[in-house]
Each structure stands twice: as C-alpha cells, then as structure tokens.
Write a protein that holds these residues in place. Structure first.
Motif, PDB file in Angstrom:
ATOM      1  N   LYS A  88      20.458 -16.494  56.215  1.00 15.53           N
ATOM      2  CA  LYS A  88      19.134 -17.064  56.468  1.00 15.53           C
ATOM      3  C   LYS A  88      18.686 -16.951  57.913  1.00 15.53           C
ATOM      4  O   LYS A  88      17.536 -17.196  58.223  1.00 15.53           O
ATOM      5  CB  LYS A  88      19.076 -18.506  55.988  1.00 15.53           C
ATOM      6  N   LYS A  89      19.572 -16.656  58.821  1.00 18.13           N
ATOM      7  CA  LYS A  89      19.141 -16.297  60.181  1.00 18.13           C
ATOM      8  C   LYS A  89      20.255 -15.519  60.861  1.00 18.13           C
ATOM      9  O   LYS A  89      21.396 -15.549  60.436  1.00 18.13           O
ATOM     10  CB  LYS A  89      18.743 -17.517  60.999  1.00 18.13           C
ATOM     11  N   GLU A 144       9.977 -24.706  54.458  1.00 22.11           N
ATOM     12  CA  GLU A 144       9.954 -23.961  55.722  1.00 22.11           C
ATOM     13  C   GLU A 144      10.162 -22.477  55.459  1.00 22.11           C
ATOM     14  O   GLU A 144      10.712 -22.086  54.426  1.00 22.11           O
ATOM     15  CB  GLU A 144      11.026 -24.497  56.681  1.00 22.11           C
ATOM     16  N   THR A 145       9.702 -21.632  56.393  1.00 20.03           N
ATOM     17  CA  THR A 145       9.864 -20.191  56.252  1.00 20.03           C
ATOM     18  C   THR A 145      11.006 -19.710  57.142  1.00 20.03           C
ATOM     19  O   THR A 145      11.139 -20.153  58.278  1.00 20.03           O
ATOM     20  CB  THR A 145       8.560 -19.469  56.637  1.00 20.03           C
ATOM     21  N   TYR A 146      11.847 -18.869  56.572  1.00 17.99           N
ATOM     22  CA  TYR A 146      12.958 -18.321  57.344  1.00 17.99           C
ATOM     23  C   TYR A 146      13.073 -16.839  57.027  1.00 17.99           C
ATOM     24  O   TYR A 146      12.438 -16.326  56.102  1.00 17.99           O
ATOM     25  CB  TYR A 146      14.271 -19.062  57.031  1.00 17.99           C
ATOM     26  N   GLN A 147      13.886 -16.160  57.831  1.00 15.83           N
ATOM     27  CA  GLN A 147      14.130 -14.737  57.639  1.00 15.83           C
ATOM     28  C   GLN A 147      15.429 -14.579  56.853  1.00 15.83           C
ATOM     29  O   GLN A 147      16.433 -15.194  57.198  1.00 15.83           O
ATOM     30  CB  GLN A 147      14.275 -14.096  59.032  1.00 15.83           C
ATOM     31  N   PRO A 151      10.850 -12.108  54.908  1.00 15.71           N
ATOM     32  CA  PRO A 151      10.533 -13.527  55.117  1.00 15.71           C
ATOM     33  C   PRO A 151      10.519 -14.276  53.780  1.00 15.71           C
ATOM     34  O   PRO A 151      10.071 -13.732  52.768  1.00 15.71           O
ATOM     35  CB  PRO A 151       9.130 -13.487  55.723  1.00 15.71           C
ATOM     36  N   THR A 182       9.810 -18.329  52.063  1.00 14.87           N
ATOM     37  CA  THR A 182       9.446 -19.740  52.239  1.00 14.87           C
ATOM     38  C   THR A 182      10.183 -20.577  51.202  1.00 14.87           C
ATOM     39  O   THR A 182      10.089 -20.340  50.009  1.00 14.87           O
ATOM     40  CB  THR A 182       7.927 -19.934  52.094  1.00 14.87           C
ATOM     41  N   SER A 183      10.972 -21.531  51.674  1.00 17.28           N
ATOM     42  CA  SER A 183      11.778 -22.371  50.785  1.00 17.28           C
ATOM     43  C   SER A 183      10.918 -23.425  50.097  1.00 17.28           C
ATOM     44  O   SER A 183      10.143 -24.123  50.744  1.00 17.28           O
ATOM     45  CB  SER A 183      12.876 -23.063  51.598  1.00 17.28           C
TER      46      SER A 183
END
Lengths: 201, 201
Positions: A81-82, A103-106, A95, A97-98
């Motif tokens: 996730k990062k 929240e949005t993560y890579q 990208p 979005t959970s």
C-alpha cells in the motif's frame, strides 16, 4: 459456498447497511481451516487454466491468496500500500480509494514478479466498490499478464464493484454474494428469505 | 533451517549492513510451499505446548502465522496497524516504531480474540530491533494470556531484538539467524564461512 454463508449468519455483525464485520473468522482472527477451504474452492473454480500466480493486496487478502496458492500449487504476490525502504526498484502502481478507511493510497507491485508469461488469479476478502480490485486488474494489464479472473470471499452485490469489473471484461466469482443488508438481517443472492444475524453489539 | 538459508543465499539482496531484501520468496512474492514448510518447522518447535492461537502483525507476518496455524491446527490473529471503521470496539494497543519505514504506529488487537484462556505463539517474518514483537508480547501479557514463545523466520542477530525479548523472559526461535551482513556477504550463526550472495542490483 454454504459453510461460509453459515459462518456469516452465525458470526457476522452488520454495523450499517454497507459495513459487515467478519473479523472473528476471516480478517482479524482467521479460522485457518475455513481459509484453506476457501482456497480449495477458488482452486476448483479456476482449475485447468494454467494459472501461474495468485495476486492480492495487503493485508486482509493475504490469507486467501495463500490458501488459493496452496490449492493451485503456485506462488502468490501481495500488492503493497505504500513504498518502503526495501522497495526501491521499479514498480507497477495504481491509485486505490479504500471504502472502509475513506482514504486514497498507492498500491504497488514490483515489476520483477509480474510479466507477460504470467496467468493471474486475483483474490481478495471483499468485493464492494471494487476500487482495490480495479487497481489490481489495471496493474495486471499494464504488466502484459493474462488475467484468469477475480475471486472474492464475500461480495456486497448491492455495491458497484462487480459491475465495474464486468465492464472491464473480467470474470468474477464470489463465494458468498450478499444482495442486501440491514441491521440484524442479511440476504444472499439465490436465497429467498432474509436471514437474521446478530446486530451490532 | 537449511532450505531457508539456501534461499537467502540464492535470492536475498543486501541493500545495506542492516537491510536484507527477501521479497522474491518471503514478503512480497511468497513461495507458498516454502511458507508451509516454515509453518511446519514452527509447529515442530512449539509442539505439545497446548497452543490455542498464533499471533502476528499485518502485513508480512500473515503468511507465516497462517502456515503455523495450519501446522498447529489453531486459528491465528493478526494485529492491525491502525483503527478502521470496522474496529470500533475495545482494543488492546501498543505503540511500535517500524525499522524499515522509520515511523511509529499503533498496533491493536480486539479484546474478543485474546484472553486468559489462550496460550499464544507469536510469529513474524523478521526479528531485528524487536519493536513489533515487544509490542505483541506486551499485548499478550495485558490480555492475561500465556506466551509459549516467539518464532521468527529471519533474525538479524546483530540487532537488539533478541536481547530485548530474552530480557522479558521470552523464548525465541529463529529459523535463519544472521550474525553479520555486508554488501555481497551474509554470515549465519553457526556457520564459520561468510557466504557470498548477490549485491544490490
């Protein structure tokens, strides 16, 4: 998958019309024998297709990717996730979005572990908005790998995830398909009577 | 565990004197058969102790907790790194500083899944500074559960983790114990000759 629907009826907790909590047996505490059975079911559904790799996303997809990998006798890869210090090389990224965290993560996968020679089964614990799975499908295509399909443990069929994946031409199998939820009540696709389960405690 | 040391020699990448990358077979892409063998080894080391539950921390401990849970025929629980919408109830928590990410986060476990009737085996992929494992030991004790011990896949024996855990009276088993690393070279405890492995590419 009847044993799974039974456990959802017995132990699932509905926190709202969209949030089902199954962390007593699937994604916090994990019933290892049930997880293995889930893996065998994915293995049966996607047998004979020459799958080389199972793909999922950390964290709660890992136990089911492992179980599917055991059943299909292939390795699995989990998207991160990062970026961490130990991931400096070239990555595929998308990208996401959970739904639960808002929240949005890579998400990222090393280019070393996915390529044109792979035929991939993607698995995850939940199919809801489909955001994480769409991200993984995008990465599989960017890698030039073939996609056998997506296997989900629980599908919230009243959300848009399946539609988004099917529009992308992806075959989707879910082991428990929920058609609607309300406090104290969950209804599965292909079951006519709403089943009462525990309300939020 | 010879098969594990062999894989570290063949595929491990040393990024610095403290960072060993094993993500081709352990914690990004996972060799499911090797993970199962690791689980069987933990099962053998902690057999006959009445373990009721395996405990780990998301994400990269999950595959080994699952494998140990399969071998010991018990469920596993993975601690979460922050609160989500679906985790509103009472939690055990402990602060943990990540060695690879250089940040501090809260680990949490639902009070529903750990208590005085449990005998716990903690497992994780790496033992280095011991921060995550000390956090889990603290939580096990706060829950009033018994602790059988800690099982780690790879121990960086030149860091302080084992010392911290042993000072807490915890039994520690690691399947591959590294005594020193330098670019291109890793030495295991009980091996006299440094083994050359690939440098960072």
């Amino acid at each position: 998958m009847k044993v799974l629907e039974d456990r959802i009826r017995q132990e699932g907790l509905i926190l709202s019309e969209t949030v089902l909590k199954v962390d007593s047996f699937l994604n916090h505490q994990v019933d290892t024998e049930l997880a293995l059975e889930i893996g065998r079911e994915f293995g049966r559904l996607f047998a004979g297709q020459g799958i080389t790799k199972v793909l999922t996303i950390e964290a709660s997809g890992i136990q089911f990717a492992m179980a599917a990998g055991i059943a299909l006798k292939v390795p699995f890869v989990y998207a991160k996730k990062k970026k961490a210090v130990t991931q400096a090389e070239q990555m595929y990224t998308a990208p996401v979005t959970s739904f639960t965290r808002g929240e949005t993560y890579q998400v990222s996968i090393s280019r070393h572990y996915l390529g044109p020679d792979d035929k991939v089964l993607i698995v995850d614990d939940f199919l809801a908005t489909g955001a994480a799975l769409v991200g993984l499908v995008t990465i599989v295509r960017e890698a030039g790998a073939q996609l056998a399909g997506v296997g989900c443990v629980i599908e919230k069929g009243f959300q848009e995830g399946r539609g988004l994946l099917e529009e992308m031409g992806v075959r989707v199998h879910s082991l428990a398909r929920i058609s609607s939820m309300a406090p104290g009540e969950v209804q599965f696709v292909d079951h006519n009577d709403p089943i009462r389960i525990k309300e939020k405690v």
